[in-house]
Design a protein around this motif. Structure first.
Motif, mmCIF file in Angstrom:
data_model
loop_
_atom_site.group_PDB
_atom_site.id
_atom_site.type_symbol
_atom_site.label_atom_id
_atom_site.label_comp_id
_atom_site.label_asym_id
_atom_site.label_seq_id
_atom_site.Cartn_x
_atom_site.Cartn_y
_atom_site.Cartn_z
ATOM 1 N N GLY A 175 0.795 -1.227 0.000
ATOM 2 C CA GLY A 175 0.000 0.000 0.000
ATOM 3 C C GLY A 175 0.824 1.273 0.000
ATOM 4 O O GLY A 175 0.269 2.381 -0.066
ATOM 5 N N GLN A 176 2.161 1.135 0.064
ATOM 6 C CA GLN A 176 3.000 2.339 0.071
ATOM 7 C C GLN A 176 3.348 2.765 -1.364
ATOM 8 O O GLN A 176 3.438 1.924 -2.270
ATOM 9 N N LEU A 177 3.588 4.044 -1.502
ATOM 10 C CA LEU A 177 4.040 4.552 -2.791
ATOM 11 C C LEU A 177 5.459 4.053 -3.057
ATOM 12 O O LEU A 177 6.282 3.982 -2.135
ATOM 13 N N VAL A 178 5.723 3.726 -4.305
ATOM 14 C CA VAL A 178 7.074 3.321 -4.713
ATOM 15 C C VAL A 178 7.490 4.247 -5.857
ATOM 16 O O VAL A 178 6.741 4.432 -6.825
ATOM 17 N N ILE A 179 8.665 4.837 -5.699
ATOM 18 C CA ILE A 179 9.199 5.714 -6.742
ATOM 19 C C ILE A 179 10.315 4.961 -7.454
ATOM 20 O O ILE A 179 11.240 4.453 -6.815
ATOM 21 N N ASP A 180 10.228 4.919 -8.778
ATOM 22 C CA ASP A 180 11.251 4.233 -9.580
ATOM 23 C C ASP A 180 11.929 5.263 -10.486
ATOM 24 O O ASP A 180 11.362 5.701 -11.492
ATOM 25 N N LYS A 181 13.155 5.623 -10.122
ATOM 26 C CA LYS A 181 13.867 6.663 -10.882
ATOM 27 C C LYS A 181 14.464 6.142 -12.186
ATOM 28 O O LYS A 181 15.059 6.912 -12.947
ATOM 29 N N ASN A 182 14.320 4.867 -12.433
ATOM 30 C CA ASN A 182 14.846 4.323 -13.694
ATOM 31 C C ASN A 182 13.992 4.734 -14.889
ATOM 32 O O ASN A 182 14.431 4.604 -16.032
ATOM 33 N N GLN A 183 12.785 5.166 -14.608
ATOM 34 C CA GLN A 183 11.896 5.549 -15.722
ATOM 35 C C GLN A 183 11.442 6.996 -15.540
ATOM 36 O O GLN A 183 10.899 7.359 -14.495
ATOM 37 N N LYS A 184 11.693 7.804 -16.565
ATOM 38 C CA LYS A 184 11.330 9.228 -16.523
ATOM 39 C C LYS A 184 10.232 9.509 -17.528
ATOM 40 O O LYS A 184 10.119 8.827 -18.557
ATOM 41 N N PHE A 185 9.495 10.583 -17.246
ATOM 42 C CA PHE A 185 8.423 10.999 -18.161
ATOM 43 C C PHE A 185 8.571 12.495 -18.418
ATOM 44 O O PHE A 185 8.687 13.282 -17.479
ATOM 45 N N GLN A 186 8.567 12.856 -19.699
ATOM 46 C CA GLN A 186 8.769 14.249 -20.081
ATOM 47 C C GLN A 186 7.473 14.826 -20.665
ATOM 48 O O GLN A 186 6.877 14.249 -21.581
ATOM 49 N N TYR A 187 7.114 16.000 -20.157
ATOM 50 C CA TYR A 187 5.874 16.662 -20.582
ATOM 51 C C TYR A 187 5.884 16.946 -22.079
ATOM 52 O O TYR A 187 4.889 16.710 -22.782
ATOM 53 N N GLU A 188 7.002 17.499 -22.575
ATOM 54 C CA GLU A 188 7.087 17.913 -23.980
ATOM 55 C C GLU A 188 6.976 16.729 -24.942
ATOM 56 O O GLU A 188 6.764 16.904 -26.144
ATOM 57 N N LYS A 189 7.093 15.520 -24.429
ATOM 58 C CA LYS A 189 6.943 14.329 -25.270
ATOM 59 C C LYS A 189 5.581 13.674 -25.050
ATOM 60 O O LYS A 189 5.342 12.543 -25.505
ATOM 61 N N GLY A 190 4.726 14.358 -24.296
ATOM 62 C CA GLY A 190 3.389 13.825 -24.050
ATOM 63 C C GLY A 190 3.373 12.636 -23.107
ATOM 64 O O GLY A 190 2.422 11.841 -23.104
ATOM 65 N N GLN A 191 4.419 12.511 -22.273
ATOM 66 C CA GLN A 191 4.544 11.302 -21.438
ATOM 67 C C GLN A 191 3.889 11.423 -20.061
ATOM 68 O O GLN A 191 3.797 10.431 -19.346
#
Ligand code: FES
Length: 201
Positions: A175-191
């Motif tokens: 139930g805890q949040l997990v952050i995975d820094k291996n994957q990024k999302f960029q706004y300018e690419k619509g991600q």
């Protein structure tokens, strides 16, 4: 010895000014020069400086070898924080707040808005400085060249060429949040609309 012979002899020097043969050999050994041949003047008293110099050379060599072996078994290793980490339960986050708990160690802000929680990369997209969250002005402000970002991560002032990046975020089995820094999302690419770029609440 006659009076004539006495007057022809050079004046005697005090003992402290005359280096013994072994002492000269020790100095030559330390300087890396060729050793002078042993003479009959070599005495037991002069043997100890020579022994000391030899011991010094031996100790220095042993230390060098020990250091080399030690580096082999314990190479320089850079310890970095893990790229995936838990960030507590979604209920810990308040709407409209920027949580800075994970900025120092992981370089991540966690933000909750009306409908979702997302993880922002706290690295300026201009030249990589770490911006600060200004609570009163409700914006991220970079101290290096003045770039400003809204709470969403969108850039609106200064030289930053694009919004901040977001990291993958999910809810783990516990139930805890997990952050995975291996994957990024960029706004300018619509991600940012990718389901892994936010957690619905
Ligand atoms: Fe942030 Fe230049 S590095 S504005």
């Amino acid at each position: 010895m006659t009076d004539t012979e006495k007057s022809a002899s050079p004046p005697a020097q005090p003992d402290s000014m005359v280096a013994s043969a072994p002492t000269r050999r020790a100095e030559a050994l330390l300087a890396g020069a060729a050793l002078p041949p042993l003479t009959a003047k070599t005495t037991r008293r002069g043997f100890f400086p020579l022994l000391g110099a030899a011991w010094l050379v031996f100790t220095a060599g042993a230390a060098l070898i020990g250091t080399t072996i030690g580096r082999f078994f314990f190479p320089n290793v850079l310890f970095e924080p893990p790229s995936t980490f838990k960030a507590g339960f979604p209920s810990e986050y308040e709407v409209g707040q920027v949580d800075e708990r994970f900025k120092a160690k992981f370089g991540v802000w966690i933000v909750r808005d009306e409908h979702s929680i997302y993880a922002l990369n706290s690295t300026c997209t201009h030249l990589g400085c770490p911006p600060n969250w200004l609570v009163a002005e409700r914006k991220f402000k970079c101290p290096c060249h003045g770039s400003g970002f809204y709470i969403t991560g969108i850039n609106f002032e200064g030289p930053a060429p694009r919004p901040l990046e977001r990291y993958k975020i999910l809810v783990g089995d516990d139930g805890q949040l997990v952050i995975d820094k291996n994957q990024k999302f960029q706004y300018e690419k619509g991600q940012w609309t990718n389901p892994d770029a936010f957690v619905k609440v």
